[in-house]
Design a protein around this motif. Structure first.
Motif, mmCIF file in Angstrom:
data_model
loop_
_atom_site.group_PDB
_atom_site.id
_atom_site.type_symbol
_atom_site.label_atom_id
_atom_site.label_comp_id
_atom_site.label_asym_id
_atom_site.label_seq_id
_atom_site.Cartn_x
_atom_site.Cartn_y
_atom_site.Cartn_z
ATOM 1 N N GLU A 64 0.827 -1.210 0.000
ATOM 2 C CA GLU A 64 0.000 0.000 0.000
ATOM 3 C C GLU A 64 0.862 1.262 0.000
ATOM 4 O O GLU A 64 0.507 2.273 -0.620
ATOM 5 C CB GLU A 64 -0.999 -0.005 1.169
ATOM 6 C CG GLU A 64 -0.386 -0.021 2.550
ATOM 7 C CD GLU A 64 -0.097 -1.404 3.102
ATOM 8 O OE1 GLU A 64 0.106 -1.503 4.332
ATOM 9 O OE2 GLU A 64 -0.054 -2.393 2.335
ATOM 10 N N LEU A 67 2.270 1.589 -3.664
ATOM 11 C CA LEU A 67 1.262 2.118 -4.588
ATOM 12 C C LEU A 67 1.052 3.616 -4.382
ATOM 13 O O LEU A 67 0.874 4.364 -5.348
ATOM 14 C CB LEU A 67 -0.051 1.356 -4.430
ATOM 15 C CG LEU A 67 -0.007 -0.111 -4.857
ATOM 16 C CD1 LEU A 67 -1.323 -0.797 -4.521
ATOM 17 C CD2 LEU A 67 0.322 -0.252 -6.330
ATOM 18 N N GLU A 68 1.093 4.069 -3.133
ATOM 19 C CA GLU A 68 0.954 5.494 -2.848
ATOM 20 C C GLU A 68 2.125 6.280 -3.432
ATOM 21 O O GLU A 68 1.936 7.343 -4.026
ATOM 22 C CB GLU A 68 0.869 5.704 -1.342
ATOM 23 C CG GLU A 68 0.560 7.117 -0.935
ATOM 24 C CD GLU A 68 0.379 7.248 0.566
ATOM 25 O OE1 GLU A 68 0.923 8.209 1.136
ATOM 26 O OE2 GLU A 68 -0.301 6.384 1.159
ATOM 27 N N GLN A 70 3.960 5.399 -6.011
ATOM 28 C CA GLN A 70 3.806 5.399 -7.463
ATOM 29 C C GLN A 70 2.765 6.424 -7.909
ATOM 30 O O GLN A 70 2.946 7.113 -8.911
ATOM 31 C CB GLN A 70 3.431 3.997 -7.963
ATOM 32 C CG GLN A 70 4.518 2.964 -7.755
ATOM 33 C CD GLN A 70 5.821 3.356 -8.417
ATOM 34 O OE1 GLN A 70 5.850 3.752 -9.580
ATOM 35 N NE2 GLN A 70 6.907 3.254 -7.687
ATOM 36 N N GLN A 71 1.668 6.529 -7.153
ATOM 37 C CA GLN A 71 0.620 7.504 -7.477
ATOM 38 C C GLN A 71 1.162 8.927 -7.372
ATOM 39 O O GLN A 71 0.911 9.759 -8.244
ATOM 40 C CB GLN A 71 -0.581 7.317 -6.537
ATOM 41 C CG GLN A 71 -1.705 8.296 -6.778
ATOM 42 C CD GLN A 71 -2.367 8.109 -8.125
ATOM 43 O OE1 GLN A 71 -2.498 6.997 -8.611
ATOM 44 N NE2 GLN A 71 -2.782 9.202 -8.734
ATOM 45 N N GLU A 72 1.914 9.212 -6.310
ATOM 46 C CA GLU A 72 2.486 10.545 -6.143
ATOM 47 C C GLU A 72 3.465 10.868 -7.261
ATOM 48 O O GLU A 72 3.484 11.983 -7.777
ATOM 49 C CB GLU A 72 3.181 10.651 -4.786
ATOM 50 C CG GLU A 72 2.219 10.692 -3.620
ATOM 51 C CD GLU A 72 2.915 10.665 -2.269
ATOM 52 O OE1 GLU A 72 4.171 10.719 -2.221
ATOM 53 O OE2 GLU A 72 2.202 10.581 -1.253
ATOM 54 N N ALA A 74 3.388 9.664 -10.302
ATOM 55 C CA ALA A 74 2.605 9.872 -11.516
ATOM 56 C C ALA A 74 1.988 11.270 -11.518
ATOM 57 O O ALA A 74 1.997 11.959 -12.543
ATOM 58 C CB ALA A 74 1.514 8.802 -11.638
ATOM 59 N N GLU A 75 1.473 11.690 -10.369
ATOM 60 C CA GLU A 75 0.869 13.025 -10.271
ATOM 61 C C GLU A 75 1.911 14.113 -10.489
ATOM 62 O O GLU A 75 1.659 15.095 -11.170
ATOM 63 C CB GLU A 75 0.178 13.199 -8.924
ATOM 64 C CG GLU A 75 -1.074 12.365 -8.789
ATOM 65 C CD GLU A 75 -1.639 12.342 -7.378
ATOM 66 O OE1 GLU A 75 -1.075 13.014 -6.477
ATOM 67 O OE2 GLU A 75 -2.652 11.639 -7.184
#
Length: 95
Positions: A64, A67-68, A70-72, A74-75
């Motif tokens: 988890e 994934l967080e 990776q999301q940051e 990407a943003e």
């Protein structure tokens, strides 16, 4: 190396990926490559405490958290593209 005639564990999955499923007890380990060891430290009801021994240059995260991150990333990448496009527009107002 395990001889090919001896199954090393059950494989589950679909497509091009599969998951090797192994059974371990407390104080037993598995090796990933030559440098990463995953050890079962304790089993307490439904919780399993694991320990991971790996070189410092190998990042290890709970999924988890990974994934967080990776999301940051990407943003930030999307925001970086927006800034780059805006700067290009300032440099070339006719473009």
């Amino acid at each position: 190396m395990v001889p090919p005639t001896v199954p090393a564990g059950d494989h589950y999955g679909q497509g091009g990926e599969s998951m090797l499923v192994l059974t371990r007890k407390a104080n037993q380990s598995i090796m990933i490559g030559d440098q990463v060891e995953v050890s079962v430290l304790a089993v307490m009801g439904e919780k399993v405490r694991i320990g991971i021994t790996a070189p410092r240059d190998v990042p290890v995260f709970r999924k988890e958290v990974y994934l967080e991150i990776q999301q940051e990333r990407a943003e930030r990448g999307e925001a970086r593209h927006e800034v780059d496009d805006a700067l290009r527009g300032l440099a070339n107002p006719d473009g």
